[in-house]
Structures are given as structure tokens and as C-alpha cells.
Scaffold this motif. Structure first.
Motif, PDB file in Angstrom:
ATOM      1  N   LEU A  57       0.563  -1.612  -0.387  1.00  0.00           N
ATOM      2  CA  LEU A  57       0.276   0.023  -0.233  1.00  0.00           C
ATOM      3  C   LEU A  57       1.202   1.054  -0.503  1.00  0.00           C
ATOM      4  O   LEU A  57       1.172   2.391  -1.007  1.00  0.00           O
ATOM      5  CB  LEU A  57      -1.037   0.104   1.031  1.00  0.00           C
ATOM      6  CG  LEU A  57      -1.899   1.321   1.525  1.00  0.00           C
ATOM      7  CD1 LEU A  57      -3.073   0.742   2.351  1.00  0.00           C
ATOM      8  CD2 LEU A  57      -1.566   2.137   2.075  1.00  0.00           C
ATOM      9  N   LEU A  58       1.936   1.226   1.084  1.00  0.00           N
ATOM     10  CA  LEU A  58       3.194   2.947   1.481  1.00  0.00           C
ATOM     11  C   LEU A  58       3.744   2.485  -0.144  1.00  0.00           C
ATOM     12  O   LEU A  58       3.837   3.917  -0.657  1.00  0.00           O
ATOM     13  CB  LEU A  58       3.860   2.258   1.775  1.00  0.00           C
ATOM     14  CG  LEU A  58       2.785   2.490   3.375  1.00  0.00           C
ATOM     15  CD1 LEU A  58       3.999   1.912   4.757  1.00  0.00           C
ATOM     16  CD2 LEU A  58       2.293   3.508   3.601  1.00  0.00           C
ATOM     17  N   SER A  59       3.675   1.480  -0.803  1.00  0.00           N
ATOM     18  CA  SER A  59       4.739   1.905  -2.255  1.00  0.00           C
ATOM     19  C   SER A  59       4.196   2.267  -3.508  1.00  0.00           C
ATOM     20  O   SER A  59       4.286   2.861  -4.408  1.00  0.00           O
ATOM     21  CB  SER A  59       5.250   0.465  -2.482  1.00  0.00           C
ATOM     22  OG  SER A  59       3.790  -0.576  -2.919  1.00  0.00           O
ATOM     23  N   LYS A  60       2.444   1.968  -3.161  1.00  0.00           N
ATOM     24  CA  LYS A  60       1.626   3.360  -4.366  1.00  0.00           C
ATOM     25  C   LYS A  60       1.565   4.664  -3.860  1.00  0.00           C
ATOM     26  O   LYS A  60       1.329   5.426  -4.737  1.00  0.00           O
ATOM     27  CB  LYS A  60       0.148   2.852  -4.246  1.00  0.00           C
ATOM     28  CG  LYS A  60       0.149   0.760  -4.409  1.00  0.00           C
ATOM     29  CD  LYS A  60       1.056   0.725  -5.812  1.00  0.00           C
ATOM     30  CE  LYS A  60      -0.355  -0.339  -6.234  1.00  0.00           C
ATOM     31  NZ  LYS A  60       1.037  -1.455  -5.476  1.00  0.00           N
ATOM     32  N   ASP A  62       4.098   6.861  -2.458  1.00  0.00           N
ATOM     33  CA  ASP A  62       5.692   8.412  -2.431  1.00  0.00           C
ATOM     34  C   ASP A  62       6.460   6.872  -2.176  1.00  0.00           C
ATOM     35  O   ASP A  62       6.898   6.060  -1.802  1.00  0.00           O
ATOM     36  CB  ASP A  62       5.595   9.278  -1.973  1.00  0.00           C
ATOM     37  CG  ASP A  62       6.105   9.306  -0.160  1.00  0.00           C
ATOM     38  OD1 ASP A  62       7.112   8.758  -0.089  1.00  0.00           O
ATOM     39  OD2 ASP A  62       4.715   9.180   0.126  1.00  0.00           O
ATOM     40  N   PRO A  63       7.964   7.527  -3.012  1.00  0.00           N
ATOM     41  CA  PRO A  63       8.805   6.599  -2.577  1.00  0.00           C
ATOM     42  C   PRO A  63       9.264   6.639  -1.180  1.00  0.00           C
ATOM     43  O   PRO A  63      10.957   6.119  -0.567  1.00  0.00           O
ATOM     44  CB  PRO A  63       9.796   7.059  -3.426  1.00  0.00           C
ATOM     45  CG  PRO A  63       9.535   7.424  -4.670  1.00  0.00           C
ATOM     46  CD  PRO A  63       8.404   8.356  -3.558  1.00  0.00           C
ATOM     47  N   HIS A  64       9.092   7.522  -0.226  1.00  0.00           N
ATOM     48  CA  HIS A  64       9.885   7.655   1.048  1.00  0.00           C
ATOM     49  C   HIS A  64       9.157   6.993   2.045  1.00  0.00           C
ATOM     50  O   HIS A  64       8.702   7.315   3.203  1.00  0.00           O
ATOM     51  CB  HIS A  64      10.351   9.267   1.096  1.00  0.00           C
ATOM     52  CG  HIS A  64      11.456   9.276   0.525  1.00  0.00           C
ATOM     53  ND1 HIS A  64      12.158   8.897   0.780  1.00  0.00           N
ATOM     54  CD2 HIS A  64      11.039  10.384  -0.719  1.00  0.00           C
ATOM     55  CE1 HIS A  64      13.679   9.347  -0.494  1.00  0.00           C
ATOM     56  NE2 HIS A  64      12.555  10.358  -1.509  1.00  0.00           N
ATOM     57  N   SER A  65       7.403   7.133   1.395  1.00  0.00           N
ATOM     58  CA  SER A  65       6.670   6.607   3.152  1.00  0.00           C
ATOM     59  C   SER A  65       7.181   5.026   2.450  1.00  0.00           C
ATOM     60  O   SER A  65       7.315   4.188   2.349  1.00  0.00           O
ATOM     61  CB  SER A  65       4.805   6.573   2.441  1.00  0.00           C
ATOM     62  OG  SER A  65       4.631   7.679   3.010  1.00  0.00           O
ATOM     63  N   VAL A  66       7.121   4.130   4.524  1.00  0.00           N
ATOM     64  CA  VAL A  66       7.828   2.860   4.531  1.00  0.00           C
ATOM     65  C   VAL A  66       7.210   2.466   5.778  1.00  0.00           C
ATOM     66  O   VAL A  66       6.720   3.564   6.126  1.00  0.00           O
ATOM     67  CB  VAL A  66       9.533   2.677   4.482  1.00  0.00           C
ATOM     68  CG1 VAL A  66       9.849   3.758   3.238  1.00  0.00           C
ATOM     69  CG2 VAL A  66       9.946   3.993   5.854  1.00  0.00           C
ATOM     70  N   TYR A  67       6.797   0.812   5.823  1.00  0.00           N
ATOM     71  CA  TYR A  67       6.906   0.180   6.858  1.00  0.00           C
ATOM     72  C   TYR A  67       8.412  -0.145   7.669  1.00  0.00           C
ATOM     73  O   TYR A  67       8.487  -0.973   6.638  1.00  0.00           O
ATOM     74  CB  TYR A  67       5.854  -1.070   6.581  1.00  0.00           C
ATOM     75  CG  TYR A  67       5.271  -2.089   7.592  1.00  0.00           C
ATOM     76  CD1 TYR A  67       4.324  -1.216   8.668  1.00  0.00           C
ATOM     77  CD2 TYR A  67       6.246  -2.754   7.677  1.00  0.00           C
ATOM     78  CE1 TYR A  67       4.818  -2.362   9.851  1.00  0.00           C
ATOM     79  CE2 TYR A  67       5.967  -3.990   8.468  1.00  0.00           C
ATOM     80  CZ  TYR A  67       5.012  -3.891   9.615  1.00  0.00           C
ATOM     81  OH  TYR A  67       4.858  -4.707  10.565  1.00  0.00           O
TER      82      TYR A  67
END
Length: 529
Positions: A57-60, A62-67
Motif C-alpha cells: 500500500l505504501l509503495s503506491k 511515494d518512494p519515502h513512505s515506508v513500513y
């Protein structure tokens, strides 16, 4: 079903109009997981599925939102917090044996007498030599909670039997400032590798030491390869160079109202000529500092276009100890620039940006840089043109070396051939070097790597089948000597002295000094429209 509640908990702060959609999505996804758990043909791990769903989900976005999983959280925080808990050594694994490279000053290992060159053979009664030791194994064995004990048996040169050490783990500092020294009688140099909790204090100490030199007029701030860190520390560093009440940066997002961050009345280098060095590895907090310096025409930026990260991440802890670092705002330089490079073509394309810069020739020629003409801004004092939408563009461009002969030299470094050779050399010569060169000045003036050492490195490269030819080998010889001397200086005298060796004859350093020492040229570049 705790996992699904965790998954959506951080979304519940959404605006009222979105709250119902979020609630419905939670119910929908929760039902899917229950169906899988109850009816799927094979056994499944619901927690793992939830983690993978969050990552996807986060990869959809932006490149810097991460788990960040629970296991990863603590290790990721250490470089920014500025400390970890352990025994306080830097180490290397040489011929399947753990060798102490340096002991951290004031740390628990130094206090009990552990020394560079010592080989740690046994940890808590368990032999560790010759067992295929990995760096991660060393971390697991030697790091631990403050106050806990570790027993070591150490092999030391000229000692017949193993030496016993009992070390009580303690908090070990991690430094964000690599080096500070005078480049010449009038120009100081400070290199910062990241923006951590300790950065401001480290800078204050470094600039105070430089100011002890009565001729200090200029400063080179080296942010090359600095990937960022704490926003607050970037603001505090920029504040060191700006007068009072100057906008340093502002942040704003759809769900995050604009916040302005301004300089205070106190700065340690508000006057004097200033150069900031950047490159394609300078990101985020580094770009905040260089953007503020450029926008206020406070100093010159020298190097190559920076990374281009203008997104602000906020950590949201989840109930199982994991964390979501979610992009909540853009940051903008004082002129209004958002320097975030595009990511609309996907994460993989975004991550290949360096390759694109290399292939397009941008790293070698300023003429190959394509600026977004729709994002033109003006600096706030001299009204120079600056650009948003893709990093900080330097005022003075310094290209990457284009010589293809670097390939052999780079392989010698990447395959750890040179570092291993230096460790072997120091193992036999450390005491001789210390006795012959009691201080760095005498070492710097008189010591040099011999031809025999270089030939051994080249022979080892041949054994490992590193591609080479006579031209590339001849090209690499002086570079091997220089880097070898720098690595020895780091081991014997400290990290600061590594940079004093390695920065000599560096084109970007020479350009910075050249610009700073010609005041009329410095002012001319600052005034160019």
C-alpha cells in the motif's frame, strides 16, 4: 485480527469526509483476512500477510513512505539518536578473525585496555575465530543493554597466551561530524555525514575550535553524501549562518497546515565567506541547509545537483512496536521551491535516477542538466534564478571524474582488497608507525606508502581476477598510496585525519578554496542573475 486493527489505526485521523471510506475499507480488508484464515486451502501467516499488504500500500503513495518492522525500528533509530549500547569498538573481520580497529575514546573497551590490533578470539566462553563470522554476528554478540557484562579473551601481538577482559556495556556515542580542520590559514573545513540529535553540539564544538585560529575568515561546509536526518537539526545548522528572523524552510501538506521555521538571533558563523559542498548523495536535511544558504545569497553552493528529496516523513507507531513513516508534507526553501524530484513513474524509476544522471552525462557536464523551466524562482537578496522540482543546483559545478581507468581502482576498493592489505600492514607495523610519527603533522609530512605494498595489492587483485590493464594499474598506483595513507591515519590518529589526507588535491576542495580566496570572484558569482 489485531494485525488488521494495527494496519488501519493510523488512518483514523483522516478528515471527516474520508472517515466513512476508511471505516468501510477496514471492514472489507478485515473480512478478507478472516476468510483467508478460515477457508484458505493452505496454512497462512496473517501477521505476515498484513505486513506485506502495508508495504505494498505504501509503495503506491511515494518512494519515502515506508513500513518499519518491530525488529528494524531500534537499529534504524541508532544513527539519528546518536548512540547505541555496547562495548565501544570499531572492528573488521580479517582472515575470519575479529580484529579491533579502534576503541572509541572514553568507551568501556578503552577503559579496560583493549587496543587496536587486538584479536577477539572468545566471547563469553564461545570461540569465534575461524567459524565464518559475519558483521551481524559481531553486533549480536557485543551490543547489549547498558550495565550488562561481556567476557572476552583476546590475542595480542607478542603475548604468549590469551588476555582476559571483562567489559561492562555502556552507551556509546555515534558522531555525525566527521572532520573539522583548517584547509589553510584563512579557511576552515567541517564535514557532516548526517543530521542527528548531536549534530548541533558537535558543530558548536568544531566551529569554536576553528575560531581559535585568528586568521579564520572562510568556511567550507561539506555535505556531500549526507542523506539527511532530523529536520530540526538542519534548521539549527542553517541558523548558524543566517541573521535573525530569516525563513529557513517551511512545510505544508493537504492535512498539515503551513509551518514556518525561522532563524534565531544567535549564529556562530553569520559573517565570513561560506561555501557548501553538495553532490547527488546530498538529500533532505542537507538540501534544506544548502537551499536556505542559496536562497538568502549567504554563500555559494559548489558540486553537483543534489538528490532531490522534498518530502517530510512523520513516524506513526503501531501497536505491535512497528512504525509507519508516512509522508505528511512537502518542505519548501525560503524562495518557495519544493526541490522534490518527480516520482510519478514509479519507485523503480525513481531509484534509478543516479543511473539516468550518469547515462545522460549530467554528472560530467553542467550543459547536460535539464532544469524544469516551469519552476523558476528568485533568490531573496540578489534575485538570482534558482530552480525547484529536482534538487539543489550548485552555483559552481564540479564534474565527476570521467576517467574509465577508475574501474580497476574501484574494484580494489569494493572487493575489500586494499582495506585487508592495510589491516595486515598495520598488524605488523602499528607500533613502529606510532613511535616514528608521534603526531599527525610528522606522519603527514614524512610517511608514504611504499611501492612494495602497492605491488602486493595489485597481485592480490590479479588473484581475485579483477579486470585490469597496464594503463588502469598505473593510474591506480598513486590513488592506492593516497587512500592507504588515509586509512592508516584514521586507524592511528582518528577519523578527522583521514579526511585531512583524502581531501588533498581533491578538485572540489581546490575549487572551494580558489573561490573563497578571490573575494571579487566570490561576490561576482553571488550577484550573477
Amino acid at each position: 485480527m489485531i494485525g488488521i486493527a494495527v494496519f488501519f489505526a493510523f488512518l483514523m485521523g483522516a478528515a471527516p469526509a474520508q472517515a466513512q471510506d476508511v471505516q468501510e475499507s477496514m471492514i472489507k480488508f478485515g473480512r478478507l483476512l478472516r476468510l483467508i484464515d478460515s477457508y484458505y486451502v493452505d496454512s497462512t501467516n496473517v501477521d505476515k500477510l498484513t505486513d506485506e499488504a502495508i508495504v505494498d500500500l505504501l509503495s503506491k503513495l511515494d518512494p519515502h513512505s515506508v513500513y518499519i518492522s518491530k525488529e528494524e525500528v531500534e537499529k534504524m533509530n541508532e544513527p539519528l539518536v546518536g548512540s547505541f549500547e555496547g562495548i565501544g569498538i570499531s572492528f573488521n573481520i580479517l582472515r575470519d578473525t575479529l580484529m579491533v580497529v579502534t576503541t572509541i575514546p572514553g568507551g568501556p573497551s578503552e577503559k579496560v585496555g583493549l587496543m587496536p590490533g587486538d584479536r577477539i578470539m572468545v566471547v563469553d566462553g564461545k570461540p569465534i575465530a575461524g567459524v565464518g563470522l559475519q558483521n551481524s554476528d559481531v553486533m549480536d554478540m557485543l551490543r547489549g543493554d547498558k550495565g550488562t557484562r561481556v567476557d572476552l579473551q583476546v590475542q595480542r601481538n607478542r603475548e604468549v597466551s590469551l588476555l582476559d577482559f571483562t567489559i561492562i556495556r555502556d552507551k556509546i556515542p555515534l558522531y555525525s561530524l566527521d572532520a573539522s580542520y583548517m584547509l589553510n590559514d584563512h579557511t576552515g573545513y567541517i564535514k557532516i555525514n548526517r543530521f542527528a540529535a548531536t549534530t548541533t553540539d558537535e558543530f558548536d564544538t568544531a566551529i569554536a575550535d576553528l575560531k581559535k585560529n585568528p586568521g579564520l575568515e572562510n568556511l567550507v561546509l561539506d555535505l556531500r553524501g549526507n542523506g539527511g536526518g532530523y529536520l530540526k537539526k538542519a534548521i539549527e545548522l542553517a541558523d548558524q549562518f543566517l541573521g535573525p528572523d530569516k525563513l529557513v524552510v517551511y512545510t505544508e501538506g493537504n492535512n498539515d497546515r503551513r509551518k514556518d521555521y525561522e532563524s534565531s538571533a544567535v549564529g556562530e558563523f553569520e559573517h565570513g565567506r561560506l561555501v557548501v559542498l553538495i553532490d547527488e548523495g546530498s538529500a533532505s536535511a542537507s538540501e534544506i541547509v544548502s537551499g536556505a544558504i542559496q536562497d538568502w545569497d549567504r554563500g555559494l553552493i559548489i558540486g553537483r545537483r543534489s538528490f532531490g528529496k522534498g518530502l517530510v516523513q512523520q513516524p506513526f507507531p503501531l501497536t505491535d512496536g512497528s512504525v509507519v513513516r508516512l509522508t505528511t508534507a512537502h518542505y519548501y526553501t525560503p524562495s518557495g521551491r519544493c526541490i522534490q524530484k518527480p516520482y510519478d513513474k514509479g519507485v523503480e524509476e525513481y531509484r534509478e535516477d543516479y543511473l539516468h544522471r550518469f547515462e545522460s552525462g549530467e554528472l560530467f557536464s553542467a550543459d547536460s542538466i535539464h532544469l524544469d523551466k516551469s519552476q523558476v524562482y528568485s533568490t531573496l537578496v540578489n534575485k538570482r534564478e534558482v530552480y525547484g522540482g529536482g534538487g539543489i543546483m550548485p552555483d559552481v559545478f564540479v564534474p565527476l571524474d570521467t576517467t574509465s581507468n577508475y574501474a580497476f581502482y574501484n574494484q580494489v576498493i569494493r572487493r575489500n582488497i586494499l582495506n585487508t592489505a592495510i589491516l595486515t600492514y598495520l598488524d605488523s607495523n602499528r607500533e613502529t608507525i606510532k613511535n616514528k610519527y608521534p603526531d599527525f603533522a610528522s606522519y603527514d609530512n614524512k610517511f608514504s606508502i611504499g611501492d612494495e605494498f602497492v605491488e602486493n595489492v595489485i597481485a592480490q587483485a590479479a588473484e581475485e581476477k579483477v579486470d585490469s590493464d597496464k594503463e588502469s594499474i598505473d593510474f591506480a598506483r598513486p590513488l592506492i598510496k593516497k587512500l592507504g595513507k588515509a586509512l592508516i591515519a584514521r586507524d592511528v590518529f582518528g577519523t578527522n585525519y583521514y579526511f585531512q589526507v583524502i581531501n588533498k588535491d581533491e578538485e572540489i576542495i581546490k575549487k572551494a578554496v580558489e573561490v573563497l580566496e578571490n573575494n571579487s570572484n566570490y561576490e561576482k558569482i553571488l550577484a550573477e542573475k
